[in-house]
Design an enzyme around this catalytic site. Structure first.
Site, PDB file in Angstrom:
ATOM      1  N   SER A   1       5.257 -36.978 -37.156  1.00  0.00           N
ATOM      2  CA  SER A   1       3.989 -37.083 -36.454  1.00  0.00           C
ATOM      3  C   SER A   1       3.582 -38.545 -36.236  1.00  0.00           C
ATOM      4  CB  SER A   1       2.910 -36.373 -37.257  1.00  0.00           C
ATOM      5  OG  SER A   1       1.651 -36.793 -36.824  1.00  0.00           O
ATOM      6  N   LYS A   2       2.878 -38.768 -35.138  1.00  0.00           N
ATOM      7  CA  LYS A   2       2.398 -40.120 -34.849  1.00  0.00           C
ATOM      8  C   LYS A   2       1.068 -40.374 -35.570  1.00  0.00           C
ATOM      9  CE  LYS A   2       4.973 -41.781 -31.133  1.00  0.00           C
ATOM     10  NZ  LYS A   2       6.277 -41.815 -31.771  1.00  0.00           N
ATOM     11  N   ARG A   3       0.438 -39.317 -36.047  1.00  0.00           N
ATOM     12  CA  ARG A   3      -0.902 -39.490 -36.643  1.00  0.00           C
ATOM     13  C   ARG A   3      -0.962 -39.244 -38.131  1.00  0.00           C
ATOM     14  NH1 ARG A   3      -4.037 -36.322 -32.323  1.00  0.00           N
ATOM     15  NH2 ARG A   3      -3.558 -37.570 -30.486  1.00  0.00           N
TER      16      ARG A   3
END
Ligand code: GLU
Length: 496
Positions: free
Chosen positions: A256-258
């Site tokens: 995930s990027k977050r």
């Protein structure tokens, strides 16, 4: 003569510094150092809509924390600067004019509305090509001139070949070919005068003398555009290496990027800053990161950054996806914590104590280090292990004093006996241990059971660093005061 290696890390300041980016930076850094070349940091901030004002600080702090010093770039200078793309607009404008003159780029006056309509119609008709229809590609010089004079806003697009193939060599994946028919006439210069990523990236890599590009494989799709741009400019393309994607721990999707969700629903860190806050040592993070997509020839697993400079090689970068493993990273961290010299570990722990409200010095905590170094896996766990040294435990639930299968009364009796002993014993942990253990034997009680209430009185907890060493550090006066307080507290309940 072999060209000197120059590599770059070229992040866009759109958010926090992700570990995926950190791995790219690390590989570039290692390759540069290994080859005796230069590692350049370039900030690709041409997408003004996605710009985040804190991103640069997070990035620079993150790189420094990891120990990835750059040779040229923000804060360092260098002969190929400026290293921030928004400060290079004039360079892009000049270069793109060369393409206009040679006829490999053209002005496009189409409005965003027209573009939307074109694409909607293509979709309705199930067209095989979805994208800009090259409407302005063949406008005459006069038509262009007339529009420019009228002040019609325009962008500059790249004239892509429409037939044949673009073949690009990736150093670890081999040749990759793309059908030109599927390529778009991408925008190079936007109407606000800013270049797009493709234009600025290619121009800068050339002008900064970059010899090797190591970047994430999400950029493979941009390869044919870049290859054609190099050709249009008449420049040699740097060697290309696309790094494998990082998958989340389940291996089923991209990391995930977050923030990654743990099975229990909690959010796990993905940004360098978060790993630092949790107390991952840069040594551990670097050691773990390098193995996410690369493996050494030997089965050695632990490497310092210095060792990696000698061991790292492009050839051993994997092409298949790498899987992130939080447990393994934490194990690495535990190992690296144990490898630190006690003085160094004390120094590193200090900021975590400070943010937990504990004011102390590295010298003061030095004797405590050996008591916790085998017990913590993250530096941020140190305050909970050490806080009782700085603050006497209060409001301990009375049940906590009760030894296994015992009663509160027993806890009180044990503490009474221990209190008496403590007055006369030499406050040295071996002496304390032996004397109290002998006492337990006399009483025919298991040592663990006998020590239990004392541990709670001194540390406030049942899980704590070794008791007698802790008592030695606290000293007789403090330990006796804690035992007295515990006895009072228990008596107020048992009414004796
Ligand atoms: N600015 C791009 C990024 O954010 C750089 C891609 C490249 O290395 O070419 O990842």
């Amino acid at each position: 003569m072999k060209k000197q290696v120059r590599v770059r890390f070229a992040p866009s300041p759109t958010g926090d510094f992700h570990v995926g980016g950190a791995r790219t930076a690390l590989y570039n850094y290692l390759f540069a150092r290994r080859e005796g070349g230069q590692f350049i940091l370039r900030i690709e901030d041409t997408d003004r809509k996605r710009y985040h004002p804190d991103a640069l600080t997070w990035l620079l702090d993150g790189l420094r924390y990891l120990g990835l010093e750059w040779d040229e770039g923000p804060g360092k200078g260098g002969n190929a600067g400026p290293y921030v793309q928004s400060e290079r607009l004039e360079i892009y404008r000049k270069q793109v004019n060369r393409l206009l003159e040679s006829g490999t780029a053209y002005r496009c006056f189409c409005t965003p509305e027209r573009l939307q309509e074109v694409i909607a119609a293509q979709k309705r008709n199930h067209s095989t090509f979805i994208g800009y229809d090259r409407h302005c590609r063949d406008l005459s010089r006069e038509e262009v001139q007339a529009q420019v004079q009228k002040g019609t806003p325009s962008v500059i697009r790249f004239k892509m070949p429409r037939e044949g193939e673009t073949v690009v060599e990736d150093r670890i994946r081999g040749n990759i070919s793309f059908s030109n028919r599927e390529l778009q006439d991408v925008v190079l210069l936007k109407s606000d005068g800013y270049p797009t990523y493709h234009l600025a990236n290619v121009i800068d890599d050339h002008l900064m003398g970059i010899t090797h590009i190591l970047r994430g494989d999400e950029w493979i799709n941009s390869l044919p555009i870049h290859a054609q741009l190099y050709r249009a400019f008449g420049w040699e393309m740097p060697a290309m290496v696309h790094l494998p994607v990082i998958l989340n721990p389940s291996g089923k999707g991209k990391m995930s990027k977050r923030g990654e969700r743990a099975p229990d629903g909690s959010v796990r860190p993905v940004f360098v800053r978060q790993f630092k806050e949790l107390g991952y040592l840069p040594e551990a993070l670097v050691n773990f990161l390098v193995l996410v997509g690369w493996a050494p020839e030997s089965d050695q697993e632990e490497f310092t950054l210095k060792e990696l400079i000698h061991t790292f090689s492009l050839e051993r970068i994997h092409t298949s996806p790498a899987v992130w493993n939080y447990d393994k990273l934490e194990q690495f961290n535990a190992r690296w914590i144990r490898r630190l010299e006690p003085e160094e570990l004390a120094r590193r722990i200090l900021p975590y104590l400070e943010s937990a409200g504990i004011r102390t010095t590295a010298k003061e905590i030095l004797p405590m280090i050996s008591l916790i170094r085998e017990r913590i896996t993250l530096l941020s766990q140190a305050p909970q292990w050490l806080e009782f040294f700085f603050q006497a435990p209060r409001d301990i639930p009375r049940e906590r004093f009760i030894p296994k299968k015992g009663a509160l009364n027993e806890a009180r009796q044990f503490l009474d006996i221990q209190r008496t002993l403590l007055t006369s014993l030499d406050f040295q942990h071996q002496v304390l241990y032996t004397s109290l253990k002998t006492k337990a034997q006399e009483l025919k009680v298991k040592a663990g059971v006998f020590f239990h209430p004392l541990r709670v009185a001194v540390c406030g907890k049942t899980v704590a660093p070794p008791l007698f060493e802790s008592m030695e550090i606290l000293g007789r006066e403090e330990v006796c005061a804690r035992v007295d307080r515990a006895l009072q507290w228990i008596r107020s309940k048992t009414n004796e």
